[in-house]
Design an enzyme around this catalytic site. Structure first.
Site, PDB file in Angstrom:
ATOM      1  CG  ASP A   1     -15.494  35.181  -8.140  1.00 38.71           C
ATOM      2  OD1 ASP A   1     -15.065  34.743  -7.235  1.00 38.71           O
ATOM      3  OD2 ASP A   1     -14.194  35.383  -9.541  1.00 38.71           O
TER       4      ASP A   1
HETATM    5  N1  URA Z   1     -17.112  31.354 -12.080  1.00 45.11           N
HETATM    6  C1  URA Z   1     -15.964  32.264 -11.425  1.00 45.11           C
HETATM    7  O1  URA Z   1     -14.703  32.857 -12.503  1.00 45.11           O
HETATM    8  N2  URA Z   1     -16.109  33.351 -10.903  1.00 45.11           N
HETATM    9  C2  URA Z   1     -17.882  33.240  -9.877  1.00 45.11           C
HETATM   10  O2  URA Z   1     -18.079  35.105  -9.407  1.00 45.11           O
HETATM   11  C3  URA Z   1     -18.303  32.525 -10.786  1.00 45.11           C
HETATM   12  C4  URA Z   1     -17.900  31.517 -11.556  1.00 45.11           C
END
Ligand code: URA
Length: 237
Positions: free
Chosen positions: A106
């Site tokens: 993310d």
């Molecule tokens: N889970 C999440 O919520 N975000 C990420 O970037 C990776 C795993």
């Protein structure tokens, strides 16, 4: 991303914009070389790294690339974005525009991100059957309790996708810090799992994918090619 394996005749017909009948004639005239050898069979299987030459014209000469990036917070895991800098822009690789991301993070997550132009390799990395562990260090707004461990191990039902998550490991490292190991990567999975406890994630950092660990010599934003051993640690499906 789908792998680019397929038949030689289809590749030649599409690339040279000719009919299959003409492809047969080219092969009979020994005008096509695949990896240095005269190609004879219409149904010969090729892949994205087959070196394909027609007369003296190189039609395909891709070399496999495998990279790790220390993704900083605030950079988007995408190849193009109008608003944010992308991970591709950070890469120190001449062929960077041909790479794709093997397992996104993310915008506000950081850590190990793998990029490649080898779709067989990235498919193997992502395939749930391959059981490749992804390890994250997670910092939470509120203190953790032992209840989290069982809930993560049992799996959680996500109504939107109608799935139950695979068993995940959670280790409490400090009152607000956990290490979480997943074998899959559903949309915002870790944030949604902690969301069940109404405990917001304030920091999420990926430490490793299988036997590939984020190189501690890389500062956020820096990248390096994978070693041959790191590449070989992912076995192809
Ligand atoms: N889970 C999440 O919520 N975000 C990420 O970037 C990776 C795993």
């Amino acid at each position: 991303m789908q792998s680019k394996r397929g038949r030689l005749d289809r590749f030649l017909a599409t690339t040279l914009q000719i009919h299959r009948k003409s492809v047969r004639e080219l092969l009979l005239a020994k005008r096509v070389l695949v990896d240095g050898v005269v190609a004879r069979e219409m149904d010969m299987q090729i892949h994205e790294f087959s070196h394909i030459v027609f007369d003296s014209l190189i039609l395909q000469a891709n070399t496999p690339e495998y990279w790790m990036l220390h993704k900083p917070v605030g950079v988007v895991s995408a190849t193009k974005d109008d608003e944010h800098k992308t991970v591709i822009e950070l890469l120190d690789c001449a062929a960077r525009d041909e790479l794709h991301i093997a397992g996104r993070l993310d915008l506000n997550s950081s850590g190990l991100l793998l990029l490649t132009n080898d779709s067989r390799w990235s498919e193997a990395l992502m395939a749930p059957t391959q059981k490749v562990d992804k390890v994250y260090r997670v910092t939470l707004a509120n203190p953790l309790s032992e209840d989290y461990i069982a809930a993560f191990a049992e799996g959680m039902y996500f109504g939107f996708e109608d799935i139950t998550t695979q068993p995940a490991k959670l280790k409490i490292l400090a009152p607000h810090v956990a290490e979480v190991t997943l074998r899959e990567g559903k949309y915002h999975q870790i944030k949604r799992m902690f969301g069940r406890f109404r405990n917001p994630v304030v920091g999420l950092h990926r430490l490793s994918i299988g036997d590939i660990f984020l190189d501690n010599q890389l500062s956020p934003g820096e990248s390096r090619p994978l070693t041959a051993k790191e590449v070989a640690s992912i076995s192809l499906c």
